[in-house]
Design a protein around this motif. Structure first.
Motif, PDB file in Angstrom:
ATOM      1  N   GLN A 157      30.570  69.589  -6.962  1.00 37.89           N
ATOM      2  CA  GLN A 157      30.799  70.996  -7.168  1.00 37.89           C
ATOM      3  C   GLN A 157      31.042  71.720  -5.788  1.00 37.89           C
ATOM      4  O   GLN A 157      31.709  72.635  -5.284  1.00 37.89           O
ATOM      5  CB  GLN A 157      29.715  71.648  -7.817  1.00 37.89           C
ATOM      6  CG  GLN A 157      29.549  71.336  -9.190  1.00 37.89           C
ATOM      7  CD  GLN A 157      28.561  72.036 -10.089  1.00 37.89           C
ATOM      8  OE1 GLN A 157      27.722  72.750  -9.258  1.00 37.89           O
ATOM      9  NE2 GLN A 157      28.341  71.437 -11.237  1.00 37.89           N
ATOM     10  N   ALA A 158      30.037  70.940  -4.550  1.00 40.04           N
ATOM     11  CA  ALA A 158      30.258  71.446  -3.435  1.00 40.04           C
ATOM     12  C   ALA A 158      31.468  71.202  -2.934  1.00 40.04           C
ATOM     13  O   ALA A 158      32.155  72.271  -2.086  1.00 40.04           O
ATOM     14  CB  ALA A 158      29.125  70.900  -2.499  1.00 40.04           C
ATOM     15  N   LEU A 159      32.104  70.324  -3.124  1.00 39.27           N
ATOM     16  CA  LEU A 159      33.477  69.782  -2.387  1.00 39.27           C
ATOM     17  C   LEU A 159      34.479  70.699  -3.153  1.00 39.27           C
ATOM     18  O   LEU A 159      35.522  71.184  -2.383  1.00 39.27           O
ATOM     19  CB  LEU A 159      33.549  68.194  -2.349  1.00 39.27           C
ATOM     20  CG  LEU A 159      32.776  67.490  -1.650  1.00 39.27           C
ATOM     21  CD1 LEU A 159      33.043  66.088  -2.159  1.00 39.27           C
ATOM     22  CD2 LEU A 159      33.104  67.448  -0.154  1.00 39.27           C
ATOM     23  N   GLY A 192      29.707  77.035   5.850  1.00 40.25           N
ATOM     24  CA  GLY A 192      28.320  76.927   5.181  1.00 40.25           C
ATOM     25  C   GLY A 192      28.132  76.135   4.176  1.00 40.25           C
ATOM     26  O   GLY A 192      27.157  75.352   3.822  1.00 40.25           O
ATOM     27  N   LEU A 193      29.138  75.916   3.296  1.00 35.52           N
ATOM     28  CA  LEU A 193      29.107  75.095   2.015  1.00 35.52           C
ATOM     29  C   LEU A 193      29.078  73.534   2.755  1.00 35.52           C
ATOM     30  O   LEU A 193      28.422  72.616   1.931  1.00 35.52           O
ATOM     31  CB  LEU A 193      30.340  75.142   1.333  1.00 35.52           C
ATOM     32  CG  LEU A 193      30.224  76.515   0.338  1.00 35.52           C
ATOM     33  CD1 LEU A 193      31.536  76.533  -0.566  1.00 35.52           C
ATOM     34  CD2 LEU A 193      29.133  76.331  -0.995  1.00 35.52           C
ATOM     35  N   ALA A 251      27.988  72.328   5.462  1.00 35.52           N
ATOM     36  CA  ALA A 251      26.651  72.261   6.055  1.00 35.52           C
ATOM     37  C   ALA A 251      25.439  71.788   4.853  1.00 35.52           C
ATOM     38  O   ALA A 251      24.828  70.899   4.901  1.00 35.52           O
ATOM     39  CB  ALA A 251      26.075  73.439   6.646  1.00 35.52           C
ATOM     40  N   ASP A 252      25.562  72.814   3.774  1.00 36.13           N
ATOM     41  CA  ASP A 252      24.924  72.427   2.783  1.00 36.13           C
ATOM     42  C   ASP A 252      25.152  71.168   2.023  1.00 36.13           C
ATOM     43  O   ASP A 252      24.214  70.400   1.462  1.00 36.13           O
ATOM     44  CB  ASP A 252      25.035  73.442   1.581  1.00 36.13           C
ATOM     45  CG  ASP A 252      24.498  75.089   2.227  1.00 36.13           C
ATOM     46  OD1 ASP A 252      23.562  75.048   3.076  1.00 36.13           O
ATOM     47  OD2 ASP A 252      24.626  75.818   1.642  1.00 36.13           O
ATOM     48  N   THR A 253      26.267  70.865   1.793  1.00 35.46           N
ATOM     49  CA  THR A 253      26.885  69.490   1.415  1.00 35.46           C
ATOM     50  C   THR A 253      26.409  68.300   2.248  1.00 35.46           C
ATOM     51  O   THR A 253      25.837  67.351   1.644  1.00 35.46           O
ATOM     52  CB  THR A 253      28.250  69.554   0.963  1.00 35.46           C
ATOM     53  OG1 THR A 253      28.861  70.331   0.227  1.00 35.46           O
ATOM     54  CG2 THR A 253      28.800  68.347   0.451  1.00 35.46           C
ATOM     55  N   THR A 254      26.488  68.548   3.460  1.00 36.28           N
ATOM     56  CA  THR A 254      25.989  67.417   4.364  1.00 36.28           C
ATOM     57  C   THR A 254      24.455  67.270   4.087  1.00 36.28           C
ATOM     58  O   THR A 254      24.003  66.092   4.196  1.00 36.28           O
ATOM     59  CB  THR A 254      26.388  67.615   5.738  1.00 36.28           C
ATOM     60  OG1 THR A 254      27.771  67.890   5.781  1.00 36.28           O
ATOM     61  CG2 THR A 254      25.971  66.607   6.638  1.00 36.28           C
ATOM     62  N   GLU A 255      23.814  68.200   4.125  1.00 29.81           N
ATOM     63  CA  GLU A 255      22.142  68.006   3.893  1.00 29.81           C
ATOM     64  C   GLU A 255      21.926  67.219   2.613  1.00 29.81           C
ATOM     65  O   GLU A 255      21.102  66.576   2.621  1.00 29.81           O
ATOM     66  CB  GLU A 255      21.787  69.586   4.011  1.00 29.81           C
ATOM     67  CG  GLU A 255      20.083  69.358   3.825  1.00 29.81           C
ATOM     68  CD  GLU A 255      19.429  70.568   4.249  1.00 29.81           C
ATOM     69  OE1 GLU A 255      18.141  70.597   4.124  1.00 29.81           O
ATOM     70  OE2 GLU A 255      20.077  71.793   4.554  1.00 29.81           O
ATOM     71  N   ARG A 256      22.543  68.009   1.420  1.00 32.67           N
ATOM     72  CA  ARG A 256      22.318  67.170   0.203  1.00 32.67           C
ATOM     73  C   ARG A 256      22.760  65.690  -0.002  1.00 32.67           C
ATOM     74  O   ARG A 256      21.969  64.911  -0.474  1.00 32.67           O
ATOM     75  CB  ARG A 256      23.283  68.009  -0.686  1.00 32.67           C
ATOM     76  CG  ARG A 256      23.083  67.426  -2.213  1.00 32.67           C
ATOM     77  CD  ARG A 256      21.577  67.578  -2.425  1.00 32.67           C
ATOM     78  NE  ARG A 256      21.250  67.222  -4.007  1.00 32.67           N
ATOM     79  CZ  ARG A 256      20.067  66.736  -4.113  1.00 32.67           C
ATOM     80  NH1 ARG A 256      19.071  66.664  -3.526  1.00 32.67           N
ATOM     81  NH2 ARG A 256      20.026  66.499  -5.642  1.00 32.67           N
TER      82      ARG A 256
END
Length: 507
Positions: free
Chosen positions: A313-315, A345-346, A348-353
């Motif tokens: 979903q993030a991608l 921002g998405l 960065a969030d995807t990388t952290e996840r």
């Protein structure tokens, strides 16, 4: 005891009976035979001495009679005297010889006028020997007829009454020779010897009977019982015991058998327990394998779901933001820059996840910083949302272990920390790592409610039991051991010890 068992032991009984009987009878037979022979010889010598004494007395009587009649020159009376001697069965023959060996008078007038030769076979036992070596006046010889006789010889000395007619040259004037049959004496001896043999044989038979009865009661029956017990013992009757017996060699053998049986029965019981434990452990490992396979599949599903739900979903959102930014870039640049900031921002969030998913599969600290940092980070994450406070003591461990050992220790402590959060209700936890004398030790203790190991079931229906079993299996694969010390209401202590063959690498 069955007939078959008795027939199997029969050759042994016969052999043992025979050997013991021979060991007793043979010396006894030799002793009795020797004693009987010696007694026979003593009786024979005593009888011959008595006969010699009687013959000596008879000779003295005859000599006295002859000494009276010869000087008085009564030849008719001498002839009558010798004829009367022939009627006495105690005398076989009696001769009155002159100095040349001529027979002057004889019983029944037999051989009167003949001269006896010293070379005759029945005279050789004496005359073939020198004078000083000849036997006394009486001895046993074999007559010409083959009959054994007791021969006595009495010389008629040249006394004062004889000097008037005979020269005084110091030699005997005549010789009285008597032969007494030995057959009656030997028959009596033979009869006595036969009686002794019969008594000896009777004594021998009684001895054999007594020996066999005693042997059967004191040895054979006890050995048969022992052999029967050994046979049944060899067929698996390990509970069989022999009754208490006398403290002799066979009794000691029975006691040794009972001790051996007790040891074997105890070992068989322990072997049965080990077999049951092995079957249980095999069953537990099967359950653990099922859980591992299930856990692997669940982990795959979780990773797939997280990738699909989160990263997918993030991608997708990033792709949508970038597409919107591309459309607005010409018409509305400020709004395009706003959309670009949202896409960043998405990302960065995807990388952290993505890092969280990777960390859940294998912590990077374990490979990069080592076991101590990985355990501390895991404890911080597990206890982050709880009221549990933990402390960690690694002052005696500053090295790196082999990779497979670090992984096993990390996963084991990870499971232990997870169990503390889920089950212990603890408020304080202490983790200790140490290395000394080639042994790595890790200990984790809590002040929780504890639990009973006897109530833990290592089945798929009990995840906690399979978790503990998995911890033990991991450490066992590294050649170590894991002990769990816990009781209801007293907290839990888990200690694992692993021998390290090579010297750990210092960080």
């Amino acid at each position: 005891m069955s007939t078959e068992t008795g027939s199997n032991f029969w050759p042994l009984k016969v052999s043992l009976r025979l050997r013991v009987t021979l060991a007793v009878v043979f010396p006894l037979l030799v002793i009795l035979g020797t004693l009987t022979t010696l007694q026979y010889q003593r009786q024979k010598n005593a009888i011959l001495e008595n006969v010699s004494l009687v013959s000596s007395y008879a000779g003295q009587v005859i000599q006295t009679h002859l000494s009276r009649d010869v000087p008085e020159n009564h030849p008719a009376e001498l002839e009558i005297f010798f004829n009367q001697m022939s009627q006495d069965k105690n005398f076989r023959v009696a001769y009155f010889l002159d100095s040349s060996g001529k027979i002057l008078y004889a019983s029944n007038s037999a051989n009167v006028g003949q001269t006896l030769s010293n070379s005759a076979p029945d005279c050789q036992p004496c005359h073939r020997l020198p004078v000083q070596q000849r036997p006394p006046a009486s001895l046993v010889v074999t007559a010409g007829s083959g009959e054994r006789v007791f021969r006595s010889m009495f010389p008629i000395e040249n006394g004062p009454a004889c000097v008037a007619c005979h020269a005084d040259d110091g030699k005997p004037l005549a010789l009285l020779l008597t032969d007494t049959p030995v057959a009656p004496l030997e028959g009596s001896l033979t009869s006595a010897f036969r009686e002794n043999i019969i008594w000896s044989l009777g004594m021998l038979l009684v001895t054999i009977l007594i020996v066999n009865l005693a042997l059967n009661r004191l040895v054979i029956q006890r050995l048969v019982h022992l052999l029967d017990a050994l046979s049944q013992f060899g067929q698996g009757s390990f509970h069989l015991r022999l009754p208490a017996q006398s403290p002799d060699e066979i009794g000691q053998l029975a006691d040794a058998f009972n001790e051996m049986g007790q040891r074997i029965e105890d070992n068989a019981f322990k072997t049965q327990e080990l077999s049951e434990q092995l079957q249980q452990r095999s069953s537990e490992r099967g359950e653990l394998l099922k859980r591992i396979i299930g856990a692997q599949e669940s982990e795959r599903q979780r990773v797939a779901r997280e990738i699909h739900d989160d990263l997918g979903q993030a991608l997708g959102g990033i792709s949508f933001q970038l597409e919107a930014t591309r459309r607005l870039f010409q018409s509305d640049p400020p709004r395009a820059r706003q959309q670009l900031d949202q896409a960043q921002g998405l990302v960065a969030d995807t990388t952290e996840r993505m890092y969280d998913i990777i960390l859940a599969l294998r912590p990077s600290e374990l490979d990069d910083l080592g076991l101590v940092s990985a355990i501390r980070s895991q404890a911080e994450r597990v206890f982050a949302n709880s009221d549990i406070h933990f402390e960690m003591d690694t002052s005696r461990f500053t090295s790196r272990l082999p990779a497979e050992v670090e992984t096993a220790v990390y996963r084991t402590l990870q499971e232990a920390l997870s169990n503390i959060v889920r089950y212990s209700r603890a408020s304080r936890v202490k983790i200790t790592c140490a290395y000394q004398k080639g042994i790595f030790e890790a200990e984790i203790t809590d002040n929780g409610k504890g639990f009973s190991l006897d109530e833990i079931k290592f089945t798929q229906a009990s995840p906690r039991g399979l978790g503990l079993l998995g911890m033990q299996e991991r450490i066992a694969q590294c050649g170590g051991g894991l002990t769990i010390d816990t009781h209801l209401g007293s907290g839990t202590r888990i200690l694992l010890r692993i021998p390290i063959e090579s010297e750990p690498n210092h960080e």
